[in-house]
Design a protein around this motif. Structure first.
Motif, PDB file in Angstrom:
ATOM      1  N   GLN A   7     -31.610   5.275  -9.034  1.00 44.83           N
ATOM      2  CA  GLN A   7     -31.581   4.813  -7.640  1.00 44.83           C
ATOM      3  C   GLN A   7     -30.169   4.453  -7.213  1.00 44.83           C
ATOM      4  N   ASN A   8     -29.762   5.043  -6.114  1.00 47.44           N
ATOM      5  CA  ASN A   8     -28.438   4.763  -5.565  1.00 47.44           C
ATOM      6  C   ASN A   8     -28.582   3.768  -4.414  1.00 47.44           C
ATOM      7  N   HIS A   9     -28.903   2.515  -4.750  1.00 51.65           N
ATOM      8  CA  HIS A   9     -29.181   1.493  -3.736  1.00 51.65           C
ATOM      9  C   HIS A   9     -27.897   0.906  -3.152  1.00 51.65           C
ATOM     10  N   SER A  10     -28.060   0.048  -2.161  1.00 53.70           N
ATOM     11  CA  SER A  10     -26.925  -0.488  -1.399  1.00 53.70           C
ATOM     12  C   SER A  10     -26.017  -1.429  -2.203  1.00 53.70           C
ATOM     13  N   MET A  11     -26.461  -1.899  -3.353  1.00 55.64           N
ATOM     14  CA  MET A  11     -25.638  -2.836  -4.145  1.00 55.64           C
ATOM     15  C   MET A  11     -24.903  -2.136  -5.293  1.00 55.64           C
ATOM     16  N   ARG A  12     -24.791  -0.820  -5.262  1.00 57.28           N
ATOM     17  CA  ARG A  12     -24.154  -0.088  -6.355  1.00 57.28           C
ATOM     18  C   ARG A  12     -22.673  -0.452  -6.528  1.00 57.28           C
ATOM     19  N   HIS A  13     -22.003  -0.946  -5.495  1.00 58.85           N
ATOM     20  CA  HIS A  13     -20.611  -1.365  -5.664  1.00 58.85           C
ATOM     21  C   HIS A  13     -20.516  -2.554  -6.628  1.00 58.85           C
ATOM     22  N   LYS A  14     -21.508  -3.424  -6.592  1.00 60.59           N
ATOM     23  CA  LYS A  14     -21.533  -4.590  -7.485  1.00 60.59           C
ATOM     24  C   LYS A  14     -22.227  -4.261  -8.805  1.00 60.59           C
ATOM     25  N   TYR A  15     -23.197  -3.378  -8.751  1.00 60.73           N
ATOM     26  CA  TYR A  15     -24.004  -3.017  -9.921  1.00 60.73           C
ATOM     27  C   TYR A  15     -23.895  -1.514 -10.198  1.00 60.73           C
ATOM     28  N   ARG A  16     -22.688  -1.044 -10.489  1.00 64.45           N
ATOM     29  CA  ARG A  16     -22.482   0.379 -10.781  1.00 64.45           C
ATOM     30  C   ARG A  16     -23.311   0.788 -11.985  1.00 64.45           C
ATOM     31  N   SER A  17     -24.007   1.903 -11.887  1.00 65.47           N
ATOM     32  CA  SER A  17     -24.753   2.440 -13.013  1.00 65.47           C
ATOM     33  C   SER A  17     -23.781   3.283 -13.829  1.00 65.47           C
ATOM     34  N   GLY A  18     -23.340   2.715 -14.942  1.00 62.81           N
ATOM     35  CA  GLY A  18     -22.338   3.419 -15.724  1.00 62.81           C
ATOM     36  C   GLY A  18     -22.419   3.144 -17.212  1.00 62.81           C
ATOM     37  N   ILE A  19     -21.877   4.092 -17.953  1.00 62.63           N
ATOM     38  CA  ILE A  19     -21.655   3.941 -19.388  1.00 62.63           C
ATOM     39  C   ILE A  19     -20.160   4.131 -19.578  1.00 62.63           C
ATOM     40  N   TYR A  20     -19.521   3.148 -20.182  1.00 62.37           N
ATOM     41  CA  TYR A  20     -18.072   3.154 -20.347  1.00 62.37           C
ATOM     42  C   TYR A  20     -17.721   3.447 -21.805  1.00 62.37           C
ATOM     43  N   TYR A  21     -16.985   4.515 -22.005  1.00 65.49           N
ATOM     44  CA  TYR A  21     -16.598   4.888 -23.366  1.00 65.49           C
ATOM     45  C   TYR A  21     -15.161   4.436 -23.650  1.00 65.49           C
ATOM     46  N   PHE A  22     -14.894   4.212 -24.929  1.00 68.57           N
ATOM     47  CA  PHE A  22     -13.597   3.713 -25.367  1.00 68.57           C
ATOM     48  C   PHE A  22     -12.759   4.787 -26.062  1.00 68.57           C
TER      49      PHE A  22
END
Length: 166
Positions: free
Chosen positions: A74-89
């Motif tokens: 879901q690409n909801h209106s709060m995605r700027h605060k709650y980005r759906s992401g996986i961060y690799y190192f």
């Protein structure tokens, strides 16, 4: 000596993301805070860094749990605060994560919107918010938002849940 790996996850409130990963066998530590991707180091959103032992819990299982415990389609209106992401190192993790997301997509009706992003920067949450769920599981937010996710963990991923949580 066991190898300790780390991966970042963001998608919803970091209070529940932290609790979900703290509840798992094979997770050594979870840092709660805000992560920005490498290409946009000022664009922080709520997330956690998970330190885990891959011989005890596979990256595929961590990613599956992440996708199942937040609104990964879901690409909801709060995605700027709650980005759906996986961060690799490490750069070699990007291709592995793309393959995992592609394979896990088969379990979802809607397209997964979770991004695979190179880790850029981390800012820890205030100390009073650390270990939010396990400090007092009876808080209203915990009961309404986090406990249902913990129940999902126990039902769908029981073999990965720490006996302390079960």
């Amino acid at each position: 000596m066991q190898n300790l790996f780390k991966i970042g996850f963001g998608g919803g409130c970091h209070w529940y993301t932290e609790a979900v990963f703290m509840a798992l066998k094979g997770v050594h530590k979870v840092e709660q805070g805000f992560i920005a991707p490498k290409e946009d180091p000022e664009n922080f959103s709520e997330a956690v860094i998970v330190y885990y032992y891959p011989n005890l819990i596979a990256l595929k299982d961590l990613v599956a749990i992440h996708l199942d415990t937040h609104r990964s389609t879901q690409n909801h209106s709060m995605r700027h605060k709650y980005r759906s992401g996986i961060y690799y190192f490490m750069n070699n993790e990007q291709a592995v994560l793309k393959e995992l997301l592609s394979a896990l997509q088969l379990e979802f009706k809607e397209p997964i919107i979770t991004g695979i992003l190179p880790f850029g920067a981390f800012n820890a949450s205030e100390e009073r918010f650390q270990n939010y769920y396990f400090k007092d599981t009876e808080k209203p937010f915990c009961k309404t938002h986090i406990t249902p996710k913990m129940q999902l963990l126990k039902e769908k991923y029981a073999k990965h849940v720490s006996t302390d949580v079960l």
